[in-house]
Design an enzyme around this catalytic site. Structure first.
Site, PDB file in Angstrom:
ATOM      1  N   SER A 122       0.823  -1.214   0.000  1.00  0.00           N
ATOM      2  CA  SER A 122       0.000   0.000   0.000  1.00  0.00           C
ATOM      3  C   SER A 122       0.856   1.262   0.000  1.00  0.00           C
ATOM      4  O   SER A 122       0.413   2.311  -0.462  1.00  0.00           O
ATOM      5  CB  SER A 122      -0.854   0.088   1.267  1.00  0.00           C
ATOM      6  OG  SER A 122      -1.421  -1.124   1.587  1.00  0.00           O
ATOM      7  N   HIS A 143      -1.498  -2.995  -7.006  1.00  0.00           N
ATOM      8  CA  HIS A 143      -2.105  -2.665  -5.717  1.00  0.00           C
ATOM      9  C   HIS A 143      -3.622  -2.792  -5.816  1.00  0.00           C
ATOM     10  O   HIS A 143      -4.300  -1.898  -6.320  1.00  0.00           O
ATOM     11  CB  HIS A 143      -1.672  -1.231  -5.344  1.00  0.00           C
ATOM     12  CG  HIS A 143      -2.230  -0.731  -4.059  1.00  0.00           C
ATOM     13  ND1 HIS A 143      -2.392   0.612  -3.795  1.00  0.00           N
ATOM     14  CD2 HIS A 143      -2.669  -1.378  -2.955  1.00  0.00           C
ATOM     15  CE1 HIS A 143      -2.901   0.757  -2.586  1.00  0.00           C
ATOM     16  NE2 HIS A 143      -3.080  -0.432  -2.059  1.00  0.00           N
ATOM     17  N   GLU A 155      -4.361  -0.165  -8.693  1.00  0.00           N
ATOM     18  CA  GLU A 155      -3.335   0.852  -8.930  1.00  0.00           C
ATOM     19  C   GLU A 155      -2.044   0.149  -9.385  1.00  0.00           C
ATOM     20  O   GLU A 155      -1.563  -0.732  -8.691  1.00  0.00           O
ATOM     21  CB  GLU A 155      -3.103   1.584  -7.606  1.00  0.00           C
ATOM     22  CG  GLU A 155      -2.153   2.732  -7.640  1.00  0.00           C
ATOM     23  CD  GLU A 155      -2.354   3.615  -6.397  1.00  0.00           C
ATOM     24  OE1 GLU A 155      -2.670   4.800  -6.543  1.00  0.00           O
ATOM     25  OE2 GLU A 155      -2.200   3.107  -5.277  1.00  0.00           O
ATOM     26  N   ASN A 193      -3.215   6.145  -1.289  1.00  0.00           N
ATOM     27  CA  ASN A 193      -2.969   6.337   0.142  1.00  0.00           C
ATOM     28  C   ASN A 193      -2.340   7.681   0.463  1.00  0.00           C
ATOM     29  O   ASN A 193      -2.502   8.200   1.558  1.00  0.00           O
ATOM     30  CB  ASN A 193      -2.137   5.187   0.693  1.00  0.00           C
ATOM     31  CG  ASN A 193      -3.025   3.971   0.898  1.00  0.00           C
ATOM     32  OD1 ASN A 193      -4.126   4.093   1.421  1.00  0.00           O
ATOM     33  ND2 ASN A 193      -2.583   2.816   0.446  1.00  0.00           N
TER      34      ASN A 193
HETATM   35  P1  NAI Z   1      -2.947  -9.754   6.467  1.00  0.00           P
HETATM   36  O1  NAI Z   1      -2.286  -9.542   7.776  1.00  0.00           O
HETATM   37  O2  NAI Z   1      -4.410 -10.026   6.402  1.00  0.00           O
HETATM   38  O3  NAI Z   1      -2.229 -10.957   5.694  1.00  0.00           O
HETATM   39  C1  NAI Z   1      -0.851 -11.073   5.552  1.00  0.00           C
HETATM   40  C2  NAI Z   1      -0.525 -12.550   5.485  1.00  0.00           C
HETATM   41  O4  NAI Z   1       0.839 -12.697   5.096  1.00  0.00           O
HETATM   42  C3  NAI Z   1      -0.700 -13.274   6.817  1.00  0.00           C
HETATM   43  O5  NAI Z   1      -1.520 -14.416   6.635  1.00  0.00           O
HETATM   44  C4  NAI Z   1       0.728 -13.680   7.188  1.00  0.00           C
HETATM   45  O6  NAI Z   1       0.816 -14.919   7.880  1.00  0.00           O
HETATM   46  C5  NAI Z   1       1.357 -13.786   5.813  1.00  0.00           C
HETATM   47  N1  NAI Z   1       2.802 -13.738   5.785  1.00  0.00           N
HETATM   48  C6  NAI Z   1       3.647 -13.015   6.535  1.00  0.00           C
HETATM   49  N2  NAI Z   1       4.922 -13.246   6.158  1.00  0.00           N
HETATM   50  C7  NAI Z   1       4.866 -14.139   5.143  1.00  0.00           C
HETATM   51  C8  NAI Z   1       5.835 -14.767   4.323  1.00  0.00           C
HETATM   52  N3  NAI Z   1       7.127 -14.551   4.507  1.00  0.00           N
HETATM   53  N4  NAI Z   1       5.406 -15.623   3.357  1.00  0.00           N
HETATM   54  C9  NAI Z   1       4.068 -15.843   3.168  1.00  0.00           C
HETATM   55  N5  NAI Z   1       3.126 -15.286   3.934  1.00  0.00           N
HETATM   56  C10 NAI Z   1       3.518 -14.429   4.890  1.00  0.00           C
HETATM   57  O7  NAI Z   1      -2.555  -8.479   5.577  1.00  0.00           O
HETATM   58  P2  NAI Z   1      -3.344  -7.840   4.349  1.00  0.00           P
HETATM   59  O8  NAI Z   1      -4.306  -6.835   4.863  1.00  0.00           O
HETATM   60  O9  NAI Z   1      -3.809  -8.924   3.460  1.00  0.00           O
HETATM   61  O10 NAI Z   1      -2.180  -7.009   3.643  1.00  0.00           O
HETATM   62  C11 NAI Z   1      -1.235  -7.629   2.807  1.00  0.00           C
HETATM   63  C12 NAI Z   1      -0.558  -6.581   1.938  1.00  0.00           C
HETATM   64  O11 NAI Z   1      -1.551  -5.909   1.158  1.00  0.00           O
HETATM   65  C13 NAI Z   1       0.183  -5.477   2.716  1.00  0.00           C
HETATM   66  O12 NAI Z   1       1.306  -5.104   1.983  1.00  0.00           O
HETATM   67  C14 NAI Z   1      -0.861  -4.362   2.765  1.00  0.00           C
HETATM   68  O13 NAI Z   1      -0.263  -3.104   2.919  1.00  0.00           O
HETATM   69  C15 NAI Z   1      -1.496  -4.503   1.400  1.00  0.00           C
HETATM   70  N6  NAI Z   1      -2.851  -3.968   1.274  1.00  0.00           N
HETATM   71  C16 NAI Z   1      -3.778  -4.127   2.263  1.00  0.00           C
HETATM   72  C17 NAI Z   1      -5.056  -3.605   2.104  1.00  0.00           C
HETATM   73  C18 NAI Z   1      -6.090  -3.773   3.169  1.00  0.00           C
HETATM   74  O14 NAI Z   1      -7.118  -3.078   3.123  1.00  0.00           O
HETATM   75  N7  NAI Z   1      -5.935  -4.678   4.120  1.00  0.00           N
HETATM   76  C19 NAI Z   1      -5.442  -2.865   0.886  1.00  0.00           C
HETATM   77  C20 NAI Z   1      -4.416  -2.837  -0.127  1.00  0.00           C
HETATM   78  C21 NAI Z   1      -3.162  -3.346   0.087  1.00  0.00           C
END
Ligand code: NAI
Length: 285
Positions: A122, A143, A155, A193
């Site tokens: 993000s 994104h 994006e 963002n």
């Molecule tokens: P989340 O916390 O729901 O999921 C992240 C997952 O990655 C977790 O299941 C974790 O166990 C896993 N993980 C951590 N290290 C890992 C690795 N080395 N290998 C494989 N899996 C690993 O986070 P979320 O919300 O899905 O965010 C993920 C990405 O997307 C971040 O970069 C965030 O900034 C971006 N993002 C999030 C949005 C949102 O609204 N939540 C919107 C747009 C982008």
């Protein structure tokens, strides 16, 4: 570089909110998907979320096939090496630069030459993530917005070294998933963002400084500016910890105009993170 027509298998790293959403959207568009998380329990939770999303999409114009057929195209794993056959990889793990760089370096060694590595970050720099690999020209930001199967916008973020054919592929892939795209240079927060985070923080400050009730701040912005959610409800939806983390990254890069609101920090410290904990600015069942 692999063309869109040569992409059959999409690797997704991270099975959380965004990873399972991306897996759902890619499988619904006909791709084979391999989704990786670090523990089997997280993989299982991600696959269950894919199933739930597909059931919700069933019968809508977003899902042409039977949900079970689409679900069978998604495979889970805890081994990054299972992404060796991927034709495109999208990373959606924790928003931590060091962890992302480590994963990109590992991916670079695992996947074939010419396979594009995309990040769903993000706020973090695509150029810095790409520098952890020997294929910086094949690294791009794709994104997605949350919830991925529902939100139309994607994006595309162009790093310092990203090749223009890779940028074109990213647009084409998103379009193939039924999305509409726009492009941002690799500058902190990109388009969305960079503009959204100060808007939310100003909403939090307005509430903290007694400008209006929280309901009236949200009503005012919805009715007055025609957005679907006001800043406080949107913060609860995203997660206050996520908003604070993004705000801190922007603050570090862009200075004081991005200082996170004090009340945002206090709520995160109290564990009131929004919808996901049942309480943020509002309360949820
Ligand atoms: P989340 O916390 O729901 O999921 C992240 C997952 O990655 C977790 O299941 C974790 O166990 C896993 N993980 C951590 N290290 C890992 C690795 N080395 N290998 C494989 N899996 C690993 O986070 P979320 O919300 O899905 O965010 C993920 C990405 O997307 C971040 O970069 C965030 O900034 C971006 N993002 C999030 C949005 C949102 O609204 N939540 C919107 C747009 C982008």
């Amino acid at each position: 570089m692999r063309e869109l027509s040569e992409i059959d298998v999409v690797g997704v790293v991270g099975a959380g909110t965004m990873g399972n959403g991306i897996a759902t959207a890619a499988a619904a568009a006909g791709y084979e998907v391999v989704i990786r998380d670090i523990e089997q329990a997280y993989v299982d939770r991600g696959l269950a979320a894919v199933e739930d999303s597909l059931d919700r999409l069933a019968g809508s114009d977003r899902l042409a096939e039977d949900p079970e057929t689409v679900r069978e195209r998604v495979r889970g794993t805890t081994e990054l090496s299972d992404l060796a056959d991927a034709d495109l990889v999208i990373e959606a793990i924790v928003e931590d630069l060091d962890v992302k760089r480590e994963v990109f370096a590992e991916l670079d060694a695992i996947v074939a030459d010419g396979v594009v590595l995309a990040s769903n970050t993000s706020t973090l720099s695509i150029t810095t993530i790409a520098a952890a690999t020997d294929r910086a020209s094949d690294v791009v930001g794709i994104h997605f917005m949350n919830p991925v199967p529902v939100m139309k916008g994607v994006e595309i973020v162009v790093g310092e070294r990203t090749h223009e054919a890779v940028v074109a592929l990213a647009h084409a892939f998103a379009a193939d998933l039924g999305k509409e795209t726009w492009e941002s240079d690799d500058k902190p927060g990109f388009v969305t963002n960079r503009i959204l985070m100060p808007w939310i923080n100003e909403g939090v400050r307005a509430y903290d400084e007694g400008v209006a009730t929280k309901a009236d701040i949200d009503r005012g912005m919805k009715l007055g500016t025609n957005v679907p959610m006001g800043p406080l409800e949107l913060a609860d939806h995203i997660g206050l910890d996520v908003v604070l983390h993004a705000s801190e990254t922007l603050h570090a890069e862009l200075g004081d105009r991005y200082t996170p609101a004090y009340l945002l920090k206090r709520k995160v410290e109290a564990g009131d993170l929004g919808k996901k904990t049942g309480r943020g600015f509002y309360e949820y069942d």
